[in-house]
Design an enzyme around this catalytic site. Structure first.
Site: not given
Ligand code: IDP
Ligand code: MG
Length: 132
Positions: A9, A115, A85, A126, A112, A49
Site C-alpha cells: 500500500k 493487502h 494473511r 482481485e 496497514n 474496495y
Molecule cells: P483486511 O485488509 O485485513 O482484509 P478489511 O476489513 O477487508 O481488512 O478492510 C479493508 C481495508 O480497509 C483494511 O486493510 C484497512 O486498510 C481498511 N480498514 C479496515 N477497517 C478499518 C477501520 O475500522 N478504519 C479505517 N480503515 C479500516
Molecule cells: Mg479484506
C-alpha cells in the site's frame, strides 16, 4: 497450488520498505507470477474496495489507496490465501502478532502496509481486476 493477490500500500511504498516486503514474500515460499507498480485513481480505488462501500471508512480508505503508488503482486504457493494473511497479520497493526508485516510496517488500522485476498472467489476477482 493456489493464487492470491497482494498489494504493498501507499504508506509502505513511501516508507521505502518495498524491498523488505518482497524479500519476505520470497522467504515465505511464494512464487511471484506477476508484479507492477501503479497509482490508482480515486474511482479505481472505489471499485477495488466496492465490498466496503457502506462502511464508515470507505471514503477515507479510498482516498488513502489513491494517494500514492502501490505495488501489486500475483502470488502462488500452497495455501497461498491463508498463508499470506498470516504473514500480513491482523488488520489493525496494534493487534497483529510480532513479526507480521502489519506489525512491522503498518501505521494504523487504515494505513496497514499490505493487502491480501480473503477467499478463493475474492482472489479470482482481485487478480482479474489488476492482471486481466
Ligand atoms: P483486511 O485488509 O485485513 O482484509 P478489511 O476489513 O477487508 O481488512 O478492510 C479493508 C481495508 O480497509 C483494511 O486493510 C484497512 O486498510 C481498511 N480498514 C479496515 N477497517 C478499518 C477501520 O475500522 N478504519 C479505517 N480503515 C479500516
Ligand atoms: Mg479484506
Amino acid at each position: 497450488m493456489e493464487r492470491t493477490l497482494a498489494i504493498i500500500k501507499p504508506d509502505a511504498v513511501k516508507k521505502r520498505v518495498i524491498g523488505k516486503i518482497i524479500q519476505r514474500i520470497e522467504d515465505e515460499g511464494f512464487e511471484i507470477l506477476a508484479m507492477k507498480m501503479l497509482h490508482l485513481t480515486k474511482e479505481e480505488a472505489k471499485q477495488f474496495y466496492y465490498v466496503h462501500k457502506d462502511k464508515p471508512f470507505y471514503e477515507s480508505l479510498t482516498d488513502f489507496m489513491s494517494s500514492g503508488r502501490i505495488v501489486v503482486l500475483l502470488l502462488e504457493r500452497e495455501n497461498a490465501i491463508k498463508h499470506w494473511r498470516e504473514v500480513m497479520g491482523a488488520t489493525d497493526p496494534a493487534q497483529a502478532k510480532p513479526g507480521t508485516l502489519r506489525r512491522l510496517y503498518g501505521f494504523s488500522v487504515e494505513r496497514n502496509a499490505v493487502h491480501g485476498s480473503d477467499s478463493p472467489q475474492t482472489a479470482e476477482w482481485e487478480i482479474q481486476f489488476f492482471f486481466k
